[in-house]
Design a protein around this motif. Structure first.
Motif, PDB file in Angstrom:
ATOM      1  N   MET A   1     -23.435 -14.683 -10.040  1.00 12.70           N
ATOM      2  CA  MET A   1     -22.493 -14.871  -8.975  1.00 12.70           C
ATOM      3  C   MET A   1     -22.474 -13.239  -8.147  1.00 12.70           C
ATOM      4  N   SER A   2     -22.043 -13.426  -6.666  1.00 10.28           N
ATOM      5  CA  SER A   2     -21.915 -12.008  -6.177  1.00 10.28           C
ATOM      6  C   SER A   2     -20.806 -11.600  -6.306  1.00 10.28           C
ATOM      7  N   GLU A   3     -20.720 -10.223  -5.613  1.00 13.17           N
ATOM      8  CA  GLU A   3     -19.626  -9.453  -5.692  1.00 13.17           C
ATOM      9  C   GLU A   3     -18.452 -10.230  -4.959  1.00 13.17           C
ATOM     10  N   ILE A   4     -17.317  -9.691  -5.430  1.00 14.92           N
ATOM     11  CA  ILE A   4     -15.910 -10.454  -4.971  1.00 14.92           C
ATOM     12  C   ILE A   4     -15.300  -9.353  -4.436  1.00 14.92           C
ATOM     13  N   SER A   5     -14.833  -9.377  -3.115  1.00 17.91           N
ATOM     14  CA  SER A   5     -13.887  -8.727  -2.187  1.00 17.91           C
ATOM     15  C   SER A   5     -12.732  -8.992  -2.170  1.00 17.91           C
ATOM     16  N   VAL A   6     -11.747  -8.136  -2.224  1.00 18.82           N
ATOM     17  CA  VAL A   6     -10.255  -8.388  -2.189  1.00 18.82           C
ATOM     18  C   VAL A   6      -9.695  -7.505  -1.095  1.00 18.82           C
ATOM     19  N   VAL A   7      -8.792  -8.157  -0.323  1.00 17.40           N
ATOM     20  CA  VAL A   7      -7.888  -7.465   0.401  1.00 17.40           C
ATOM     21  C   VAL A   7      -6.572  -7.886   0.247  1.00 17.40           C
ATOM     22  N   ALA A   8      -5.766  -7.037  -0.208  1.00 17.29           N
ATOM     23  CA  ALA A   8      -4.306  -7.515  -0.534  1.00 17.29           C
ATOM     24  C   ALA A   8      -3.329  -6.668   0.209  1.00 17.29           C
ATOM     25  N   VAL A   9      -2.493  -7.319   1.148  1.00 15.23           N
ATOM     26  CA  VAL A   9      -1.637  -6.662   1.649  1.00 15.23           C
ATOM     27  C   VAL A   9      -0.302  -6.813   1.311  1.00 15.23           C
ATOM     28  N   ASN A  10       0.545  -5.664   1.328  1.00 15.88           N
ATOM     29  CA  ASN A  10       1.899  -5.388   0.608  1.00 15.88           C
ATOM     30  C   ASN A  10       2.800  -4.931   1.843  1.00 15.88           C
ATOM     31  N   VAL A  11       3.875  -5.807   2.327  1.00 18.22           N
ATOM     32  CA  VAL A  11       4.665  -5.110   3.343  1.00 18.22           C
ATOM     33  C   VAL A  11       6.013  -4.604   2.563  1.00 18.22           C
ATOM     34  N   ALA A  12       6.454  -3.403   2.794  1.00 20.65           N
ATOM     35  CA  ALA A  12       7.616  -3.092   2.141  1.00 20.65           C
ATOM     36  C   ALA A  12       8.827  -3.681   2.673  1.00 20.65           C
ATOM     37  N   LYS A  13       9.830  -4.131   1.809  1.00 17.15           N
ATOM     38  CA  LYS A  13      11.164  -4.056   2.446  1.00 17.15           C
ATOM     39  C   LYS A  13      11.840  -2.901   2.966  1.00 17.15           C
ATOM     40  N   ALA A  14      12.622  -3.062   4.048  1.00 15.00           N
ATOM     41  CA  ALA A  14      13.143  -1.965   4.573  1.00 15.00           C
ATOM     42  C   ALA A  14      13.834  -0.831   3.630  1.00 15.00           C
ATOM     43  N   GLY A  15      13.420   0.234   3.859  1.00 13.03           N
ATOM     44  CA  GLY A  15      14.168   1.493   2.935  1.00 13.03           C
ATOM     45  C   GLY A  15      13.446   1.428   1.660  1.00 13.03           C
ATOM     46  N   LYS A  16      12.311   0.618   1.337  1.00 12.30           N
ATOM     47  CA  LYS A  16      11.561   0.434   0.047  1.00 12.30           C
ATOM     48  C   LYS A  16      10.328   1.034   0.196  1.00 12.30           C
ATOM     49  N   GLU A  17      10.007   1.775   1.077  1.00 15.33           N
ATOM     50  CA  GLU A  17       8.499   2.049   1.315  1.00 15.33           C
ATOM     51  C   GLU A  17       8.044   3.040   0.281  1.00 15.33           C
ATOM     52  N   ASP A  18       8.803   3.866  -0.030  1.00 17.09           N
ATOM     53  CA  ASP A  18       8.559   5.295  -0.753  1.00 17.09           C
ATOM     54  C   ASP A  18       8.225   4.598  -2.429  1.00 17.09           C
ATOM     55  N   GLU A  19       9.144   3.712  -2.817  1.00 16.15           N
ATOM     56  CA  GLU A  19       9.287   3.258  -3.879  1.00 16.15           C
ATOM     57  C   GLU A  19       8.032   2.198  -3.959  1.00 16.15           C
ATOM     58  N   LEU A  20       7.819   1.344  -3.178  1.00 17.18           N
ATOM     59  CA  LEU A  20       6.622   0.553  -3.178  1.00 17.18           C
ATOM     60  C   LEU A  20       5.358   1.503  -3.213  1.00 17.18           C
ATOM     61  N   ALA A  21       5.122   2.512  -2.453  1.00 16.22           N
ATOM     62  CA  ALA A  21       4.098   3.145  -2.314  1.00 16.22           C
ATOM     63  C   ALA A  21       3.732   3.966  -3.608  1.00 16.22           C
ATOM     64  N   ALA A  22       4.890   4.223  -4.385  1.00 13.62           N
ATOM     65  CA  ALA A  22       4.574   4.763  -6.004  1.00 13.62           C
ATOM     66  C   ALA A  22       4.127   3.631  -6.897  1.00 13.62           C
ATOM     67  N   LEU A  23       4.853   2.565  -6.722  1.00 18.10           N
ATOM     68  CA  LEU A  23       4.462   1.405  -7.522  1.00 18.10           C
ATOM     69  C   LEU A  23       2.956   1.092  -7.327  1.00 18.10           C
ATOM     70  N   LEU A  24       2.532   0.968  -6.119  1.00 19.12           N
ATOM     71  CA  LEU A  24       1.094   0.687  -5.834  1.00 19.12           C
ATOM     72  C   LEU A  24       0.005   1.845  -6.178  1.00 19.12           C
ATOM     73  N   SER A  25       0.538   2.954  -5.942  1.00 16.45           N
ATOM     74  CA  SER A  25      -0.418   4.181  -6.469  1.00 16.45           C
ATOM     75  C   SER A  25      -0.421   4.223  -7.822  1.00 16.45           C
ATOM     76  N   GLY A  26       0.560   3.772  -8.564  1.00 16.35           N
ATOM     77  CA  GLY A  26       0.500   3.662 -10.167  1.00 16.35           C
ATOM     78  C   GLY A  26      -0.737   2.683 -10.514  1.00 16.35           C
ATOM     79  N   LEU A  27      -1.047   1.808  -9.789  1.00 20.29           N
ATOM     80  CA  LEU A  27      -1.895   0.994 -10.211  1.00 20.29           C
ATOM     81  C   LEU A  27      -3.482   1.522 -10.225  1.00 20.29           C
ATOM     82  N   ILE A  28      -3.701   2.511  -9.550  1.00 18.22           N
ATOM     83  CA  ILE A  28      -5.038   2.895  -9.292  1.00 18.22           C
ATOM     84  C   ILE A  28      -5.733   3.717 -10.441  1.00 18.22           C
TER      85      ILE A  28
END
Length: 96
Positions: A1-28
């Motif tokens: 099977m060929s490579e699989i590409s994923v584009v995952a978009v997350n839009v933060a709730k108002a005022g939650k941008e920094d918390e979401l940034a930390a959560l997503l960065s923690g997945l790397i």
């Protein structure tokens, strides 16, 4: 099977941008150890800092499915409802 590409978009709730940034960065770091991961990059929109985009490349669908079953993704799923207003996920296979 060929490579699989994923584009995952997350839009933060108002005022939650920094918390979401930390959560997503923690997945790397843990994802770097997931078998079959070729690329796993997190981007943030230049005009709207509440929009985050992962660009991922996986060796196979099996590798992606294994990643989606990991503890770090389970943690994201548990915490994200309080932080994410909208999600979009695009999974594609490389052609050629």
């Amino acid at each position: 099977m060929s490579e699989i590409s994923v584009v995952a978009v997350n839009v933060a709730k108002a005022g939650k941008e920094d918390e979401l940034a930390a959560l997503l960065s923690g997945l790397i770091a843990p994802t770097a150890n997931d078998a079959g991961m070729i690329r796993y990059e997190l981007h943030r929109d230049l005009d709207d800092p509440g929009i985050f985009v992962f660009h991922e490349i996986w060796e196979s669908r099996k590798a992606l499915d294994a990643h989606l079953s990991t503890e770090h993704i389970a943690r994201y799923r548990q915490l994200s409802p309080d932080l994410v207003e909208r999600k979009e996920l695009f999974i594609t296979a490389k052609i050629g």
